[in-house]
Design a protein around this motif. Structure first.
Motif, PDB file in Angstrom:
ATOM      1  N   ASP A   1       0.861  -1.181   0.000  1.00  0.00           N
ATOM      2  CA  ASP A   1       0.000   0.000   0.000  1.00  0.00           C
ATOM      3  C   ASP A   1       0.896   1.229   0.000  1.00  0.00           C
ATOM      4  OD1 ASP A   1      -2.193   1.611  -0.052  1.00  0.00           O
ATOM      5  OD2 ASP A   1      -3.045   0.913   1.839  1.00  0.00           O
TER       6      ASP A   1
ATOM      7  N   ALA B   1       0.921   5.610   0.549  1.00  0.00           N
ATOM      8  CA  ALA B   1       0.261   6.849   0.953  1.00  0.00           C
ATOM      9  C   ALA B   1       0.809   7.999   0.121  1.00  0.00           C
ATOM     10  CB  ALA B   1       0.502   7.111   2.442  1.00  0.00           C
TER      11      ALA B   1
ATOM     12  N   ALA C   1      -0.940  10.224  12.697  1.00  0.00           N
ATOM     13  CA  ALA C   1      -1.704   9.927  11.479  1.00  0.00           C
ATOM     14  C   ALA C   1      -1.008   8.884  10.613  1.00  0.00           C
ATOM     15  CB  ALA C   1      -1.928  11.207  10.679  1.00  0.00           C
ATOM     16  N   LEU C   2       0.309   9.004  10.452  1.00  0.00           N
ATOM     17  CA  LEU C   2       1.022   8.046   9.605  1.00  0.00           C
ATOM     18  C   LEU C   2       1.157   6.689  10.286  1.00  0.00           C
ATOM     19  CD1 LEU C   2       3.839   9.866   7.596  1.00  0.00           C
ATOM     20  CD2 LEU C   2       1.901   8.555   6.757  1.00  0.00           C
TER      21      LEU C   2
ATOM     22  N   TRP D   1      -2.095   5.016   9.707  1.00  0.00           N
ATOM     23  CA  TRP D   1      -2.121   4.490   8.340  1.00  0.00           C
ATOM     24  C   TRP D   1      -1.302   3.201   8.243  1.00  0.00           C
ATOM     25  CZ3 TRP D   1       1.972   3.622   4.997  1.00  0.00           C
ATOM     26  CH2 TRP D   1       1.615   3.254   3.691  1.00  0.00           C
TER      27      TRP D   1
ATOM     28  N   GLN E   1      -2.979   0.291  10.022  1.00  0.00           N
ATOM     29  CA  GLN E   1      -4.129  -0.167   9.234  1.00  0.00           C
ATOM     30  C   GLN E   1      -3.677  -1.032   8.059  1.00  0.00           C
ATOM     31  OE1 GLN E   1      -5.961   3.620   8.368  1.00  0.00           O
ATOM     32  NE2 GLN E   1      -7.396   3.471  10.090  1.00  0.00           N
ATOM     33  N   CYS E   2      -2.555  -0.651   7.430  1.00  0.00           N
ATOM     34  CA  CYS E   2      -1.981  -1.484   6.366  1.00  0.00           C
ATOM     35  C   CYS E   2      -1.594  -2.844   6.929  1.00  0.00           C
ATOM     36  CB  CYS E   2      -0.737  -0.812   5.769  1.00  0.00           C
ATOM     37  SG  CYS E   2      -1.061   0.662   4.802  1.00  0.00           S
TER      38      CYS E   2
END
Length: 333
Positions: free
Chosen positions: A78, A80, A149-150, A153, A156-157
């Motif tokens: 994934d 970003a 935030a990162l 992310w 979640q990945c």
């Protein structure tokens, strides 16, 4: 063409250009048989690296990931993007890592390191332990920064990569941004703080105290030898009173979160034998010699693959008898 192939292979293996050139000279039977000089080889390698990125390093990386996905549908990645539609962070895991997640993803060690690359992007591996007690890579990321935030992310990945099966436990350092991200993405996962990171701060926090030796000795005994939470709490209070540490903010904060790092609060849960993030740091060390300050995103993935191929071979030499077949971990297949 043979010389170009040799130069490319050696460059991927981080062999210095002068050594690559001398090997070609030797293979040709001497300088008198050469049709080019060492400067030509340096120029060729420079052009080769630039050609990898001629359409942009991010686009090259995307094509690389896409081809890996074509080779094996279990490959996961994934990406970003920032506001300018540029790649700012990536996560990937090969088929072997994803299979390992299913068997050994119960407890994950997570730590970031500024593993040097062209963009100074922090390297973020998810590390587990297999049934032989060996560290295994479950997936990894490169981040443009280390904010909540990162990390959300990235986690979640990792969760999607693990087929939405969150780990039972995760070990990290004490950073609040990590705790925030874990609470959001893994709300039912037990979070342990790395004990080693805490204990290494004792000199910094207490060396100025005249009774530093006594404080350090008592803390070590209290943390490593106390087997009962009630006794720990009583002895902790006694320690603070005896040494006048009741207002010490660092100790007070640690006590409030004692269930995350004190062994006697954690021993009833499975942690795969881990109490620190040193598994992650050991995994990071596996990439030493493969990555340098000019490594691009695309080259990072190539060198990552090379490092993973070398790692099991080193273990084989140390632990396996000569007749035992070697086990190769291939990132791209």
């Amino acid at each position: 063409m043979q010389a170009k192939h040799t130069l490319e292979i050696n460059d991927n293996a981080r062999v210095r250009n002068n050594k690559s050139f001398l090997s070609i000279v030797t293979n040709a039977g001497g300088f008198e048989n050469m049709e080019f000089i060492e400067k030509d080889t340096r120029n060729y390698i420079g052009q080769h690296i630039r050609s990898l990125c001629k359409d942009g390093d991010g686009q090259t990386l995307l094509r690389n990931f896409s081809s890996m996905k074509d080779l094996n549908n279990e490959f996961f990645y994934d990406i970003a993007l920032d506001e300018g539609n540029r790649i700012c962070s990536v996560f990937w895991a090969d088929a072997i890592s994803r299979a390992a997640c299913e068997e050994f993803g119960d407890v994950v060690s997570f730590d970031t390191t500024n593993l040097t690359n062209k963009y100074d992007m922090p390297f973020a591996p998810f590390v587990g332990v297999n049934h032989h007690g060996h560290s295994i890579l479950l997936g990894c990321g490169l981040l443009s920064s280390e904010d909540t935030a990162l990390f959300v992310w990235l986690f979640q990945c990792g969760l999607r990569c693990m087929r939405n099966k969150a780990p039972d436990g995760i070990i990290t350092d004490q950073r609040r941004v990590l705790a925030n991200a874990i609470e959001e993405v893994f709300p039912n996962t037990r979070h342990m703080w790395c004990l080693w990171h805490i204990m290494k701060k004792l000199p910094e926090k207490f060396q100025a105290y005249k009774n530093y030796v006594a404080i350090k000795s008592k803390l070590n005994t209290l943390i490593y030898e106390c087997g009962c939470p009630t006794k720990f709490e009583n002895d902790w209070e006694e320690l603070l009173t005896k040494h006048g540490l009741e207002e010490n903010e660092w100790l007070c904060n640690l006590y409030e979160e004692r269930h995350k790092w004190v062994p006697c609060y954690l021993r009833n849960h499975f942690w795969a034998g881990m109490s620190t993030t040193q598994r992650s740091e050991g995994m990071n060390a596996s990439f030493d010699g493969f990555i340098n300050s000019s490594t691009t995103l695309q080259q990072f993935v190539v060198q990552y693959d090379n490092a993973l191929r070398v790692k099991p071979k080193k273990k084989y030499k140390l632990t396996s008898p000569p007749s035992t077949p070697r086990l190769h971990v291939a990132f791209s297949h």
